[in-house]
Design an enzyme around this catalytic site. Structure first.
Site, PDB file in Angstrom:
ATOM      1  CG  MET A 194      -2.074  -1.008   1.121  1.00 54.62           C
ATOM      2  SD  MET A 194      -3.199  -0.753  -0.259  1.00 54.62           S
ATOM      3  CE  MET A 194      -4.119   0.644   0.310  1.00 54.62           C
ATOM      4  N   PRO A 195       0.274   2.375  -0.189  1.00 51.30           N
ATOM      5  CG  PRO A 195      -1.256   4.109  -0.536  1.00 51.30           C
ATOM      6  CD  PRO A 195      -1.154   2.603  -0.400  1.00 51.30           C
ATOM      7  CB  THR A 196       4.442   5.792   2.144  1.00 48.79           C
ATOM      8  OG1 THR A 196       4.600   4.471   2.651  1.00 48.79           O
ATOM      9  CG2 THR A 196       4.901   6.804   3.173  1.00 48.79           C
ATOM     10  CE1 TYR A 197      -1.739   8.828  -1.294  1.00 52.38           C
ATOM     11  CE2 TYR A 197      -2.139   7.332   0.531  1.00 52.38           C
ATOM     12  CZ  TYR A 197      -2.369   7.717  -0.775  1.00 52.38           C
ATOM     13  OH  TYR A 197      -3.226   6.985  -1.549  1.00 52.38           O
TER      14      TYR A 197
ATOM     15  CG  ASP B 235       2.941   3.594   6.515  1.00 51.97           C
ATOM     16  OD1 ASP B 235       2.451   3.388   7.636  1.00 51.97           O
ATOM     17  OD2 ASP B 235       3.651   2.765   5.913  1.00 51.97           O
TER      18      ASP B 235
END
Length: 63
Positions: A1-4, A40
């Site tokens: 999943m992504p980290t922004y 995150d």
């Protein structure tokens, strides 16, 4: 999943930041799938004296 990585001028309340990360997480899971605990988000509060737009620091008067 992504980290922004979210960079914004300082001054937002904890409640505003909480609402923001909840919304980013919810939308990420809706669109990308996966679990919310794998999203995150890092928030950096930037002082106005360290941010400029259009050649002016945000500490300078705006027209």
């Amino acid at each position: 999943m992504p980290t922004y990585h979210v960079e914004m001028l300082e001054g937002r309340s904890i409640e505003q930041k909480k609402q923001l990360v909840e919304a980013i997480t919810r939308i990420s899971v809706e669109i990308l799938g996966g679990q919310s605990d794998s999203v995150d988000i890092l928030i950096s509060d930037i002082k106005r004296e360290n941010w400029a737009t259009g050649g002016k620091l945000w500490t300078e008067p705006r027209d």
